[in-house]
Motif scaffolding. Structure first.
Motif, PDB file in Angstrom:
ATOM      1  N   SER A   7       8.550   7.711  -1.162  1.00 49.41           N
ATOM      2  CA  SER A   7       7.615   6.706  -0.670  1.00 49.41           C
ATOM      3  C   SER A   7       6.191   6.948  -1.171  1.00 49.41           C
ATOM      4  O   SER A   7       5.972   7.064  -2.364  1.00 49.41           O
ATOM      5  CB  SER A   7       7.700   6.672   0.861  1.00 49.41           C
ATOM      6  OG  SER A   7       6.906   5.673   1.400  1.00 49.41           O
ATOM      7  N   ASN A   8       5.239   7.035  -0.243  1.00 44.53           N
ATOM      8  CA  ASN A   8       3.827   7.177  -0.608  1.00 44.53           C
ATOM      9  C   ASN A   8       3.329   8.614  -0.431  1.00 44.53           C
ATOM     10  O   ASN A   8       2.181   8.845  -0.116  1.00 44.53           O
ATOM     11  CB  ASN A   8       2.975   6.229   0.242  1.00 44.53           C
ATOM     12  CG  ASN A   8       3.025   6.575   1.715  1.00 44.53           C
ATOM     13  OD1 ASN A   8       3.923   7.285   2.169  1.00 44.53           O
ATOM     14  ND2 ASN A   8       2.077   6.088   2.464  1.00 44.53           N
ATOM     15  N   PRO A  44       7.134   7.143  -5.590  1.00 43.61           N
ATOM     16  CA  PRO A  44       7.115   5.865  -6.315  1.00 43.61           C
ATOM     17  C   PRO A  44       6.101   4.851  -5.795  1.00 43.61           C
ATOM     18  O   PRO A  44       5.700   3.954  -6.535  1.00 43.61           O
ATOM     19  CB  PRO A  44       8.538   5.341  -6.154  1.00 43.61           C
ATOM     20  CG  PRO A  44       9.077   6.043  -4.955  1.00 43.61           C
ATOM     21  CD  PRO A  44       8.397   7.370  -4.902  1.00 43.61           C
ATOM     22  N   ASP A  45       5.654   4.969  -4.551  1.00 46.02           N
ATOM     23  CA  ASP A  45       4.716   4.002  -3.984  1.00 46.02           C
ATOM     24  C   ASP A  45       3.253   4.446  -4.050  1.00 46.02           C
ATOM     25  O   ASP A  45       2.371   3.757  -3.563  1.00 46.02           O
ATOM     26  CB  ASP A  45       5.087   3.705  -2.526  1.00 46.02           C
ATOM     27  CG  ASP A  45       6.457   3.065  -2.401  1.00 46.02           C
ATOM     28  OD1 ASP A  45       6.901   2.414  -3.371  1.00 46.02           O
ATOM     29  OD2 ASP A  45       7.085   3.220  -1.341  1.00 46.02           O
ATOM     30  N   LYS A  47      -0.299   4.839  -5.577  1.00 49.19           N
ATOM     31  CA  LYS A  47      -0.994   3.977  -6.524  1.00 49.19           C
ATOM     32  C   LYS A  47      -2.195   4.619  -7.220  1.00 49.19           C
ATOM     33  O   LYS A  47      -2.457   4.350  -8.377  1.00 49.19           O
ATOM     34  CB  LYS A  47      -1.439   2.709  -5.812  1.00 49.19           C
ATOM     35  CG  LYS A  47      -0.250   1.964  -5.213  1.00 49.19           C
ATOM     36  CD  LYS A  47      -0.582   0.554  -4.895  1.00 49.19           C
ATOM     37  CE  LYS A  47       0.519  -0.230  -4.268  1.00 49.19           C
ATOM     38  NZ  LYS A  47       1.849   0.217  -4.272  1.00 49.19           N
ATOM     39  N   GLU A  76       0.708  12.389   2.712  1.00 48.63           N
ATOM     40  CA  GLU A  76       0.738  10.956   2.430  1.00 48.63           C
ATOM     41  C   GLU A  76      -0.535  10.568   1.684  1.00 48.63           C
ATOM     42  O   GLU A  76      -1.590  11.153   1.894  1.00 48.63           O
ATOM     43  CB  GLU A  76       0.838  10.155   3.729  1.00 48.63           C
ATOM     44  CG  GLU A  76       2.204  10.238   4.375  1.00 48.63           C
ATOM     45  CD  GLU A  76       2.343   9.276   5.529  1.00 48.63           C
ATOM     46  OE1 GLU A  76       2.045   8.076   5.346  1.00 48.63           O
ATOM     47  OE2 GLU A  76       2.750   9.730   6.606  1.00 48.63           O
TER      48      GLU A  76
END
Length: 84
Positions: A7-8, A44-45, A47, A76
């Motif tokens: 995730s992030n 993958p999340d 940015k 995170e």
């Protein structure tokens, strides 16, 4: 063993604060020393952070992991305060 974040999340190798200046002066340690780490991998999340970035993060919002005598932190993206 490689840690692959989901995730992030970001996996980063913890850096210890410097104990001496370049000229050899000893530095004191603060009660709440800044938490620094170098990013090893990103989910993958994520940015705005990439592998190799040096980050400053909220220490209380992490999970610490030790793999092969190396200390890592999983954090995170929202808990990363800045890149250096």
């Amino acid at each position: 063993m490689a840690i692959k974040p989901l995730s992030n999340r970001v996996v980063a190798k913890i850096e210890q604060p410097q104990e001496k200046t370049a000229s050899g002066l000893l530095l004191g340690t603060a009660k709440e020393a800044p938490a620094y780490a170098v990013v090893e991998s990103v989910g993958p999340d994520v940015k705005s952070i990439k592998k190799g970035d040096k980050i400053l993060y909220k220490e209380f919002a992490t999970n610490k992991v030790k793999v092969d005598d190396t200390d890592y932190v999983i954090v995170e993206e929202k808990d990363i305060l800045a890149t250096i």
